[in-house]
Write an enzyme that holds these catalytic residues in place. Structure first.
Site, PDB file in Angstrom:
ATOM      1  N   ASP A  32     -28.076 -41.624 -11.045  1.00  0.00           N
ATOM      2  CA  ASP A  32     -27.649 -42.023  -9.699  1.00  0.00           C
ATOM      3  C   ASP A  32     -26.730 -43.233  -9.823  1.00  0.00           C
ATOM      4  O   ASP A  32     -26.953 -44.119 -10.653  1.00  0.00           O
ATOM      5  CB  ASP A  32     -28.845 -42.375  -8.812  1.00  0.00           C
ATOM      6  CG  ASP A  32     -28.423 -42.599  -7.374  1.00  0.00           C
ATOM      7  OD1 ASP A  32     -28.297 -41.602  -6.631  1.00  0.00           O
ATOM      8  OD2 ASP A  32     -28.203 -43.761  -6.976  1.00  0.00           O
ATOM      9  N   GLU A  34     -24.367 -46.278  -7.630  1.00  0.00           N
ATOM     10  CA  GLU A  34     -23.913 -46.954  -6.422  1.00  0.00           C
ATOM     11  C   GLU A  34     -22.430 -47.253  -6.635  1.00  0.00           C
ATOM     12  O   GLU A  34     -22.023 -47.636  -7.738  1.00  0.00           O
ATOM     13  CB  GLU A  34     -24.698 -48.241  -6.159  1.00  0.00           C
ATOM     14  CG  GLU A  34     -26.198 -48.056  -6.020  1.00  0.00           C
ATOM     15  CD  GLU A  34     -26.614 -47.117  -4.901  1.00  0.00           C
ATOM     16  OE1 GLU A  34     -25.825 -46.935  -3.945  1.00  0.00           O
ATOM     17  OE2 GLU A  34     -27.712 -46.552  -4.979  1.00  0.00           O
ATOM     18  N   HIS A 170     -31.234 -46.461  -2.007  1.00  0.00           N
ATOM     19  CA  HIS A 170     -29.877 -46.979  -2.210  1.00  0.00           C
ATOM     20  C   HIS A 170     -29.800 -48.062  -3.280  1.00  0.00           C
ATOM     21  O   HIS A 170     -28.965 -48.959  -3.203  1.00  0.00           O
ATOM     22  CB  HIS A 170     -29.289 -47.494  -0.896  1.00  0.00           C
ATOM     23  CG  HIS A 170     -29.164 -46.432   0.153  1.00  0.00           C
ATOM     24  ND1 HIS A 170     -28.431 -45.275  -0.031  1.00  0.00           N
ATOM     25  CD2 HIS A 170     -29.712 -46.328   1.385  1.00  0.00           C
ATOM     26  CE1 HIS A 170     -28.517 -44.532   1.044  1.00  0.00           C
ATOM     27  NE2 HIS A 170     -29.278 -45.134   1.909  1.00  0.00           N
ATOM     28  N   ASP A 175     -33.414 -44.522  -7.032  1.00  0.00           N
ATOM     29  CA  ASP A 175     -33.018 -43.177  -6.607  1.00  0.00           C
ATOM     30  C   ASP A 175     -33.087 -42.188  -7.770  1.00  0.00           C
ATOM     31  O   ASP A 175     -33.423 -41.011  -7.576  1.00  0.00           O
ATOM     32  CB  ASP A 175     -31.607 -43.197  -6.013  1.00  0.00           C
ATOM     33  CG  ASP A 175     -31.569 -43.792  -4.616  1.00  0.00           C
ATOM     34  OD1 ASP A 175     -32.650 -44.104  -4.078  1.00  0.00           O
ATOM     35  OD2 ASP A 175     -30.470 -43.952  -4.061  1.00  0.00           O
TER      36      ASP A 175
END
Length: 261
Positions: A32, A34, A170, A175
Site C-alpha cells: 500500500d 500513500e 490511510h 492498510d
C-alpha cells in the site's frame, strides 16, 4: 519491528488457525502506498507499506516515509497525517527502491485496487532504470465477486463486512496489514469453490522513463522562487521536464510573471 507491528502479526496469526489449505499456501507481498495525488504521471509516493507472506506465514514488514521532492497538499496531510516536515529529511524514492524491491523478491503483489499502487511503483522503478514486471491479485476485484452488489467495496467497508478490525486507515503499513487480513479471509471463505480467482495475473502498465528537467528549466525555477521570495520544498534534481513545466505554470498562476525592469 514495532510493538504495534508485533501485535498486528500475532492477531493475524491467530486468525489463521481455522483457515483452509489455500490460505496456508499463499505467498505474496501486500503493498500500500500513500501519495501526493492520484495520477502517477504527476504525483509522487510519500510512504510505502508492505507485508510479506510466504506459505501463509508473515515473514517481513516494510515501512518507509519518502521525500517526494515537492509540497504535500493540506488535503493529503489531513487525510494521511503526513506533512512536509515529516518527510523533509527522509530519503527519496530513488534511494529506497532497491531496498523495497529486495524485500518483495519475486513474489506477486496484493493490494486493494492494486493497479493504483503498481502504476506508481512501476513508474518510479522505470525512472531509476530498473524493471518491475509483476503478477498480482486485486482484493477490490475479489470483493466485487463475493460481496453484495449494493455494498460499497472500499477497504474500510470490506473489512467491516468480513468482520476485520482495522487499526489506522490511510497509513501505508496499516492498510497493507488490513489487506493481508482481507485477502486471507477471502481465501479461507471462498478459495475452495473459486480457486481460479486467487491465481495472480500479470499486471499490465506500459510506461516510458521520464526525461529529467533541463538545466534551463531548473535555473528559471530557482530564479523565479528567489525573485518572489517563495519557500518551496522542491528537489530540483528530482524533477522531470513535464513536472518542471507544470510547476512553473502553477507558480506563474499563483504569483504572477517576473517583471523585467
Amino acid at each position: 519491528m514495532s510493538e504495534k507491528s508485533e501485535k498486528s502479526e500475532k492477531k493475524w496469526e491467530s486468525d489463521q488457525c481455522d483457515q483452509g489449505n489455500l490460505a496456508e499456501q499463499l505467498s505474496f507481498v501486500s503493498v500500500d502506498l500513500e501519495t501526493t495525488g492520484l495520477d502517477p504521471k504527476k504525483d509522487r509516493i510519500i510512504e510505502i507499506g508492505a507485508v510479506r507472506v510466504e506459505r501463509g506465514v508473515v515473514t517481513g514488514e516494510y515501512q518507509q516515509l519518502v521525500n517526494p521532492g515537492c509540497p504535500i497538499s493540506d488535503f493529503v496531510s489531513d487525510l494521511t497525517g503526513i506533512t512536509d516536515e515529516m518527510v523533509e529529511k527522509e530519503p527519496t524514492i530513488g534511494e529506497v527502491l532497491n531496498e523495497f524491491l529486495k524485500f518483495c523478491g519475486d513474489l506477486p503483489i496484493v493490494g486493494h485496487q492494486v493497479m493504483f499502487d503498481y502504476r506508481f511503483l512501476k513508474r518510479a522503478t522505470v525512472n531509476q532504470g530498473e524493471s518491475f514486471e509483476r503478477s498480482g491479485i486485486d482484493t477490490l476485484a475479489l470483493c466485487r465477486a463475493f460481496m453484495p452488489v449494493e455494498e460499497k467495496k472500499n477497504l474500510a467497508v470490506a473489512c467491516a463486512f468480513f468482520g476485520i478490525e482495522r487499526e489506522r486507515a490511510h497509513r501505508a503499513c496499516s492498510d497493507a496489514w488490513d489487506t493481508v487480513r482481507l485477502y486471507t479471509q477471502l481465501a479461507r471463505r471462498f478459495g475452495q469453490n473459486k480457486p481460479e480467482l486467487f491465481v495472480p495475473k500479470p499486471l499490465i502498465y506500459k510506461v516510458k522513463r521520464d526525461q529529467p528537467a533541463s538545466e534551463k528549466q531548473k535555473e528559471d525555477l530557482r530564479y523565479f522562487i528567489k525573485y518572489h521570495k517563495i519557500s518551496l520544498p522542491v528537489r530540483f534534481e528530482e524533477l522531470s521536464r513535464s513536472e518542471a513545466s507544470r510547476l512553473q505554470d502553477q507558480l506563474i498562476l499563483q504569483y504572477g510573471r517576473i517583471v523585467k525592469k
